[in-house]
Scaffold this motif. Structure first.
Motif, PDB file in Angstrom:
ATOM      1  N   THR A  32       0.733  -1.226   0.032  1.00  0.00           N
ATOM      2  CA  THR A  32       0.150  -0.009  -0.035  1.00  0.00           C
ATOM      3  C   THR A  32       0.886   1.215  -0.032  1.00  0.00           C
ATOM      4  OG1 THR A  32      -0.118  -0.067   2.484  1.00  0.00           O
ATOM      5  CG2 THR A  32      -1.897  -1.284   1.075  1.00  0.00           C
ATOM      6  N   ARG A  33       2.289   1.055  -0.126  1.00  0.00           N
ATOM      7  CA  ARG A  33       3.192   2.243   0.114  1.00  0.00           C
ATOM      8  C   ARG A  33       4.222   2.329  -0.819  1.00  0.00           C
ATOM      9  NH1 ARG A  33       0.733   1.186   4.685  1.00  0.00           N
ATOM     10  NH2 ARG A  33       0.170   3.055   6.314  1.00  0.00           N
ATOM     11  N   LEU A  34       4.785   1.248  -1.351  1.00  0.00           N
ATOM     12  CA  LEU A  34       5.587   1.198  -2.259  1.00  0.00           C
ATOM     13  C   LEU A  34       5.330   1.728  -3.634  1.00  0.00           C
ATOM     14  CD1 LEU A  34       7.961  -1.592  -1.773  1.00  0.00           C
ATOM     15  CD2 LEU A  34       8.628   0.482  -1.421  1.00  0.00           C
ATOM     16  N   ASP A  35       5.946   2.426  -4.407  1.00  0.00           N
ATOM     17  CA  ASP A  35       5.732   2.523  -5.761  1.00  0.00           C
ATOM     18  C   ASP A  35       5.679   1.342  -6.576  1.00  0.00           C
ATOM     19  OD1 ASP A  35       5.642   4.729  -8.329  1.00  0.00           O
ATOM     20  OD2 ASP A  35       7.145   3.065  -8.600  1.00  0.00           O
ATOM     21  N   PRO A  36       4.613   1.228  -7.443  1.00  0.00           N
ATOM     22  CA  PRO A  36       4.360  -0.061  -8.119  1.00  0.00           C
ATOM     23  C   PRO A  36       5.558  -0.274  -9.059  1.00  0.00           C
ATOM     24  CG  PRO A  36       2.291   1.289  -8.307  1.00  0.00           C
ATOM     25  CD  PRO A  36       3.310   1.972  -7.614  1.00  0.00           C
ATOM     26  N   GLY A  37       6.270   0.292  -9.505  1.00  0.00           N
ATOM     27  CA  GLY A  37       7.419   0.070 -10.425  1.00  0.00           C
ATOM     28  C   GLY A  37       8.404  -0.499  -9.619  1.00  0.00           C
ATOM     29  N   VAL A  38       8.654   0.031  -8.454  1.00  0.00           N
ATOM     30  CA  VAL A  38       9.645  -0.188  -7.540  1.00  0.00           C
ATOM     31  C   VAL A  38       9.469  -1.842  -6.993  1.00  0.00           C
ATOM     32  CG1 VAL A  38      10.881  -0.132  -5.158  1.00  0.00           C
ATOM     33  CG2 VAL A  38      10.416   1.978  -6.915  1.00  0.00           C
ATOM     34  N   THR A  39       8.287  -1.925  -6.835  1.00  0.00           N
ATOM     35  CA  THR A  39       7.740  -3.352  -6.394  1.00  0.00           C
ATOM     36  C   THR A  39       8.154  -4.204  -7.450  1.00  0.00           C
ATOM     37  OG1 THR A  39       6.152  -2.450  -4.954  1.00  0.00           O
ATOM     38  CG2 THR A  39       5.970  -4.580  -5.536  1.00  0.00           C
ATOM     39  N   ARG A  40       7.745  -4.124  -8.497  1.00  0.00           N
ATOM     40  CA  ARG A  40       7.889  -5.008  -9.774  1.00  0.00           C
ATOM     41  C   ARG A  40       9.554  -5.292 -10.084  1.00  0.00           C
ATOM     42  NH1 ARG A  40       4.090  -3.380 -14.579  1.00  0.00           N
ATOM     43  NH2 ARG A  40       5.043  -5.261 -15.529  1.00  0.00           N
TER      44      ARG A  40
END
Length: 251
Positions: A100-108
């Motif tokens: 719910t807090r990390l940027d989606p691009g970073v997560t991927r």
């Protein structure tokens, strides 16, 4: 894809994307015992956003996970499964918080890198012998909980854990995975509800996906009964590689 852009997709295109993701993900899950999230989440996230995709996958998979988990209970090696569940339960809330807090691009990028390292370890021929130690089991379970919370990829560390074992047959790997997911589904449901990942709209949007996912599971399970250990591991490695490609934020 950013949620705002995903919302611009035509409803029929979004529905078709989710339908296809559920069908293919079900085929993979039925055959290998894992991999539904690896296929479904990257595709669904492009249509509805990462957090919504994780919520959808829980609703779609929960009835089947509980059913397959109950059926696999007798075949599971509970001495290995229970420590994994303990580790997973401890870190799953952390993963959901990150989602719910990390940027989606970073997560991927993190997800793709972790999967690629795991695949490299398996393909290199690395194996462990003997009974897994308690620290190894707890650490693997923790990695599974963390991955499950922020990307619904909890099966990935577990697949590596058992595929790297020289003791576990294809049937044992699949049975352990099914039993694990049956119980971890209950834990993740509580955590996802508390963090807002699960909500009413997720249940309504997931209902039409139960049919393609169930069909994929049935066909995949039938295929597993016809496959040898060698074919099983080859398919499992291919799924892991596919997960890397889908997880890369290149679009």
């Amino acid at each position: 894809m950013p949620p705002a852009l995903a919302a611009l997709l035509p409803l029929d295109a979004r529905a078709a994307t989710l339908f296809l993701a559920a069908l293919v993900g079900g085929l993979v899950r039925g055959f290998t015992g894992f991999g539904f999230a690896m296929v479904f989440v990257p595709i669904a996230a492009a249509a509805v956003g990462p957090a919504a995709a994780v919520g959808l996958i829980w609703v779609v998979d929960a009835p089947f996970s509980l059913w397959f988990g109950a059926r696999s209970a007798r075949r599971a090696t509970w001495g290995e499964v229970i420590p994994l569940l303990v580790g997973s339960t401890l870190l799953l809330p952390v993963g959901a918080w990150l989602l719910t807090r990390l940027d989606p691009g970073v997560t991927r990028w993190i997800t793709a890198g972790a999967i690629l390292l795991a695949l490299a370890a398996l393909v290199s021929g690395w194996r462990y012998r003997g009974v897994p130690s308690l620290p190894l089991s707890l650490a693997t379970g923790g990695a599974s909980g963390l991955a499950s919370g922020f990307a619904a990829l909890g099966g990935m560390p577990l697949a590596v854990f058992w595929l790297a074992s020289q003791r576990a047959s294809a049937g044992q790997v699949r049975g352990n995975l099914m039993a694990y997911f049956g119980l971890s589904t209950l834990v993740s449901g509580v955590v996802f509800t508390a963090t807002g990942v699960l909500s009413g709209p997720r249940f309504a949007e997931a209902l039409p996906l139960l049919l393609p996912y169930g069909l994929g599971l049935a066909v995949g399970s039938h295929g597993f009964r016809l496959a040898s250990d060698r074919v099983f591991r080859a398919v499992a490695y291919t799924v892991i590689l596919l997960a890397v490609c889908l997880a890369l934020p290149l679009r």
